[in-house]
Scaffold this motif. Structure first.
Motif, PDB file in Angstrom:
ATOM      1  N   ASP A  56       0.750  -0.972   0.549  1.00  0.00           N
ATOM      2  CA  ASP A  56       0.438   0.016  -0.462  1.00  0.00           C
ATOM      3  C   ASP A  56       0.385   1.464  -0.045  1.00  0.00           C
ATOM      4  OD1 ASP A  56      -2.711   1.443   0.510  1.00  0.00           O
ATOM      5  OD2 ASP A  56      -2.201   1.369   2.007  1.00  0.00           O
ATOM      6  N   VAL A  57       1.983   1.093  -0.202  1.00  0.00           N
ATOM      7  CA  VAL A  57       2.873   1.940   0.327  1.00  0.00           C
ATOM      8  C   VAL A  57       2.465   3.520  -1.285  1.00  0.00           C
ATOM      9  CG1 VAL A  57       4.476   1.823  -2.160  1.00  0.00           C
ATOM     10  CG2 VAL A  57       5.693   3.190  -0.691  1.00  0.00           C
ATOM     11  N   TRP A  62      -0.071   8.619  -0.142  1.00  0.00           N
ATOM     12  CA  TRP A  62      -0.900  10.254  -0.483  1.00  0.00           C
ATOM     13  C   TRP A  62      -1.371  10.792   0.934  1.00  0.00           C
ATOM     14  CZ3 TRP A  62      -0.900  13.323  -4.133  1.00  0.00           C
ATOM     15  CH2 TRP A  62      -0.595  12.986  -5.676  1.00  0.00           C
ATOM     16  N   ARG A  63      -2.183   9.440   1.440  1.00  0.00           N
ATOM     17  CA  ARG A  63      -3.234   9.862   2.841  1.00  0.00           C
ATOM     18  C   ARG A  63      -2.380  10.560   3.677  1.00  0.00           C
ATOM     19  NH1 ARG A  63      -4.608   4.788   2.362  1.00  0.00           N
ATOM     20  NH2 ARG A  63      -2.795   3.572   3.213  1.00  0.00           N
ATOM     21  N   GLY A  64      -0.284  10.365   3.601  1.00  0.00           N
ATOM     22  CA  GLY A  64       0.903  11.090   4.299  1.00  0.00           C
ATOM     23  C   GLY A  64       0.311  12.277   4.513  1.00  0.00           C
ATOM     24  N   GLY A 104       4.341  18.264   4.936  1.00  0.00           N
ATOM     25  CA  GLY A 104       4.033  17.216   3.703  1.00  0.00           C
ATOM     26  C   GLY A 104       5.223  16.156   3.811  1.00  0.00           C
ATOM     27  N   LEU A 105       6.466  16.413   3.806  1.00  0.00           N
ATOM     28  CA  LEU A 105       7.291  15.529   3.729  1.00  0.00           C
ATOM     29  C   LEU A 105       7.563  14.896   4.448  1.00  0.00           C
ATOM     30  CD1 LEU A 105      10.298  17.857   2.767  1.00  0.00           C
ATOM     31  CD2 LEU A 105       8.776  16.358   1.138  1.00  0.00           C
ATOM     32  N   PHE A 106       6.880  15.093   5.843  1.00  0.00           N
ATOM     33  CA  PHE A 106       6.976  14.069   7.350  1.00  0.00           C
ATOM     34  C   PHE A 106       5.784  13.264   7.055  1.00  0.00           C
ATOM     35  CE2 PHE A 106       6.344  13.131  12.030  1.00  0.00           C
ATOM     36  CZ  PHE A 106       7.246  12.458  12.634  1.00  0.00           C
ATOM     37  N   THR A 110       6.504   9.110   6.814  1.00  0.00           N
ATOM     38  CA  THR A 110       5.916   8.463   7.835  1.00  0.00           C
ATOM     39  C   THR A 110       4.859   7.116   7.743  1.00  0.00           C
ATOM     40  OG1 THR A 110       4.391   9.976   8.844  1.00  0.00           O
ATOM     41  CG2 THR A 110       6.532  10.212  10.072  1.00  0.00           C
ATOM     42  N   SER A 111       4.167   7.725   6.515  1.00  0.00           N
ATOM     43  CA  SER A 111       2.768   7.114   5.842  1.00  0.00           C
ATOM     44  C   SER A 111       3.352   6.118   5.449  1.00  0.00           C
ATOM     45  CB  SER A 111       1.834   8.182   5.157  1.00  0.00           C
ATOM     46  OG  SER A 111       1.518   8.391   5.657  1.00  0.00           O
TER      47      SER A 111
END
Length: 178
Positions: A56-57, A62-64, A104-106, A110-111
């Motif tokens: 699911d990467v 996108w969710r992150g 956004g990057l973080f 993490t996601s």
């Protein structure tokens, strides 16, 4: 594009299907296969599936991003009000923009760390069969060719399970792996 999943019982059938798909005009980069004996796939001319296809990467990234950007912006505003007027007008904008980008990057980072451990819905569904030696082919076909590909592969290989992700499966699973 539509992703079709072919659960093939053995390596020879998998290779034959890959060649048939090539004859139908499906490019090699549109066919990815995962299985327990994945090392022999490349030597037989079949693409191995990567984390992008089996986890699911992508959706996790996108969710992150969608969660990280607004949270970073809120954090930037909170830092501004917490530190007071030490920033000029340009400094305020730079602080909020910087924290938004950082958020956004973080969020993406993490996601994706979580997303790589979440299997694609079909990889989960056929996990036991894959463990027992079957191969799961992920084939991206144009929408107008879906029925043709389905019928030809089903006619030539009736033992192959052909499936695609349903809306119900998406509701009960975190990702799709696309």
């Amino acid at each position: 594009m539509q992703r079709l999943y072919f659960l093939s019982p053995n390596l020879d059938t998998t290779v034959n299907i890959a060649h048939e798909l090539s004859d139908l005009g499906i490019a090699k980069h549109q066919v990815h296969v995962t299985g327990r004996d994945w090392q022999t796939l490349a030597s037989r001319g079949v693409n191995n599936a990567t984390l992008r296809q089996t986890s699911d990467v992508v959706h996790a990234a996108w969710r992150g991003l969608k969660l990280g950007v607004p949270l970073g912006c809120v954090l930037g505003i909170a830092v501004y009000f917490g530190l007071g007027a030490e920033f000029g007008p340009l400094g305020i904008a730079a602080l909020i923009a910087g924290m938004t980008v950082f958020g956004g990057l973080f969020g993406i980072w993490t996601s994706t760390m979580i997303g790589v451990s979440v299997h694609d819905v079909k990889v989960d569904k056929f996990e036991q069969e894959i463990h027992d030696g079957a191969f799961l082919m992920m084939v991206d076909v144009p929408n107008d060719q879906e029925e043709m590909v389905y019928s030809i592969i089903h006619r030539h290989h009736p033992e192959v399970v052909i499936d695609k992700v349903s809306r119900g499966e998406l509701k009960h699973h975190c990702g799709t792996g696309a």
